[in-house]
Design an enzyme around this catalytic site. Structure first.
Site, PDB file in Angstrom:
ATOM      1  N   HIS A 162       6.315  -2.367 -20.934  1.00  0.00           N
ATOM      2  CA  HIS A 162       4.764  -1.974 -21.028  1.00  0.00           C
ATOM      3  C   HIS A 162       3.932  -2.874 -20.298  1.00  0.00           C
ATOM      4  CE1 HIS A 162       5.868   0.332 -24.664  1.00  0.00           C
ATOM      5  NE2 HIS A 162       6.674  -0.535 -25.032  1.00  0.00           N
ATOM      6  N   SER A 283      -7.673  -9.932   5.638  1.00  0.00           N
ATOM      7  CA  SER A 283      -8.827  -9.221   5.255  1.00  0.00           C
ATOM      8  C   SER A 283     -10.017  -9.712   6.463  1.00  0.00           C
ATOM      9  CB  SER A 283      -9.567  -9.514   3.911  1.00  0.00           C
ATOM     10  OG  SER A 283     -11.061  -9.136   4.042  1.00  0.00           O
ATOM     11  N   LYS A 289      -7.729 -13.741   1.671  1.00  0.00           N
ATOM     12  CA  LYS A 289      -7.142 -12.815   0.993  1.00  0.00           C
ATOM     13  C   LYS A 289      -5.627 -12.697   2.026  1.00  0.00           C
ATOM     14  CE  LYS A 289      -8.019  -9.220  -0.982  1.00  0.00           C
ATOM     15  NZ  LYS A 289      -8.520  -8.042  -1.508  1.00  0.00           N
ATOM     16  N   GLU A 296       2.336  -1.666  -0.147  1.00  0.00           N
ATOM     17  CA  GLU A 296       1.323  -0.470  -0.556  1.00  0.00           C
ATOM     18  C   GLU A 296       1.629   0.678   0.095  1.00  0.00           C
ATOM     19  OE1 GLU A 296      -3.021  -2.243  -0.933  1.00  0.00           O
ATOM     20  OE2 GLU A 296      -1.942  -3.575   0.316  1.00  0.00           O
TER      21      GLU A 296
END
Ligand code: ARG
Length: 466
Positions: A162, A283, A289, A296
């Site tokens: 979970h 970024s 970042k 992704e």
């Protein structure tokens, strides 16, 4: 303005010369099936040779045909070939050029053949070879995972259910879970290749032919195990393409799960892995970042492959036997899925090889959340003979006590623990750390480093003959 002209303006705007141009545009497949040129020429070479060997065409014509086809192959490879939409598809483009090059002998090539068995053999060859490439790519990915698993057979991390910390495992064990998944993908690829390893060439339009052809000869020449056994099935089914997409979808789904874990692990909040600069981007506005774009995109591209599977299943669904033009829609799905899957596996292999593991962060997280509670319960069963349900209850009270003191289970004193069950001894501390917890899980397929290493040895051996 007549009625007719007015309605033509409604739907004919893009097409300079009316309905004929629209028909050509919807009918033509040369825009994408040109990808099959090498298989088409290979199939024709084998067919012509068989026709000559069987006395159906002359040796002289066969030589002209072979020479012409090889010239066309060179022209296409050199980018000098003029593809024509008017000629619909790769088969007619090649044949028309052959006629330009060698004259009337070209007309004999299509004896005892139809575009229906021609496209079936071309596409099978293409899919079969693509699957062989997929198998090699999967082997490279499995190799990268085995290397990581080997380095981290004893690196402790939290195991999750979970997405909540459940029990400590090793990072090597987690990597090996993916080795098992991609290993099954590899066997699925091998199985699929076995099933499609039959040549449909010689099925002709759908009923076979009255010419004395030798289908075994063409099957062998093209590297197939044997010829297909039913001419109607040979030109009707595209299950090999569906199987490629199905196997690809399962592999992509596996890839997407690893991709998602990499996304999670590389967040500053987890900090389990650091991606190399080659597989992440910065970024443009937030200098701190480092984004896991490759992961992704692997996650996202899975949707494309799954979509292609559903697309082709839907094209094939309910089609009467044998060939229908609907089946021309099989190719773009497979071509795009193949290119996408190749890229996904390559990107994942690169990410896995390059990523840096933060063993400190993993270990810290492994100790959080009372992840060794099951170990305490197991110890109570094993050493004090308590039934598991009672041990579960005692352990629950130990967790509550530790929680009230804001410490881990291993930081409770022996007196604290004995207040819950007087049979507890100092030996209990040998299972309360994440390290001891993983070391103790030596059951076959368990997370103990010794067991992880055993499975790595097994896979290295198995991969050699894969
Ligand atoms: N371009 C066609 C395809 O890809 C080739 C087969 C055409 N056969 C026919 N009977 N029209 O399916």
């Amino acid at each position: 303005m007549s009625e007719k002209k007015a309605s033509n303006q409604m739907w004919g705007g893009r097409f300079a010369s009316g309905p004929a141009a629209i028909m050509e545009a919807i009918n033509a497949s040369i825009g994408f099936d040109r990808k099959l040129f090498a298989q088409d020429i290979e199939g024709s070479l084998a067919h012509a040779r068989m026709l000559a060997d069987s006395g159906i065409i002359s040796a002289a014509d066969q030589e002209k045909i072979a020479h012409g086809l090889n010239t066309i192959l060179r022209e296409i490879e050199a980018g000098e070939f003029q593809f024509s939409t008017r000629l619909e598809d790769i088969h007619m483009n090649v044949e028309a050029r052959l006629s330009d090059l060698i004259g009337p002998a070209a007309g004999r090539l299509h004896t005892a053949r139809s575009r229906n068995d021609q496209v079936a053999v071309d596409f099978r060859l293409w899919v079969k070879r693509e699957l062989a490439r997929t198998a090699e790519a999967l082997k490279a990915l499995i190799g990268a995972l085995l290397d990581k698993a080997g380095e981290h057979a004893a690196t402790v991390m939290p195991g999750f259910t979970h997405l909540q910390a459940a029990q400590p495992v090793t990072f090597g064990h987690h990597c090996m879970a993916y080795v098992e998944m991609f290993g099954r993908d590899l066997w699925r690829v091998r199985d699929a290749i076995q099933r499609m390893d039959e040549s449909p060439l010689g099925a002709a339009a759908l009923a076979g032919t009255s010419f004395p052809i030798d289908r075994t000869q063409t099957a062998r020449a093209l590297g197939f195990r044997e010829p297909t056994r039913n001419s109607i099935d040979s030109v009707s089914d595209r299950d090999y393409a569906l199987e490629f997409l199905a196997v690809g979808s399962i592999a992509a789904t596996h890839l997407s799960r690893l991709a998602e874990e990499i996304v999670i692990w590389s967040t500053p909040q987890f900090g389990f892995v650091r991606l190399s600069d080659s597989f992440s981007t910065g970024s443009s506005i937030m200098p701190q970042k480092k984004n896991p774009d490759a992961a992704e995109l692997v996650r996202a591209k899975t949707g494309r492959i799954n979509g292609h599977l559903i697309g082709l299943l839907t094209v094939m669904k309910g089609l009467p036997l044998s060939y229908s033009k609907d089946m021309q829609e099989d190719k773009e799905a497979v071509f795009d899925a193949a290119e996408t899957l190749d890229l996904m596996i390559a990107a994942m292999t690169g990410m896995v090889s390059d990523m840096q593991i933060n063993a400190q962060a993993m270990k810290k997280a492994a100790g959080a959340g009372y992840s060794t509670a099951t170990d305490l319960a197991d110890w109570l069963v094993r050493v004090t003979g308590l039934p598991f349900r009672d041990a579960h209850h005692v352990t629950g009270r130990a967790v509550a006590l530790a929680e009230s003191r804001n410490v881990g289970l291993e930081r409770l004193s022996l007196e604290d623990l004995q207040s819950l069950d007087p049979k507890i001894t100092a030996d209990v501390f040998s299972v309360l750390t994440p390290r001891n917890s993983v070391n103790s899980r030596t059951s076959f397929g368990g997370t103990a480093p010794s067991e992880v290493k055993r499975q790595i040895r097994y896979w290295r051996k198995r991969l050699k003959s894969a």
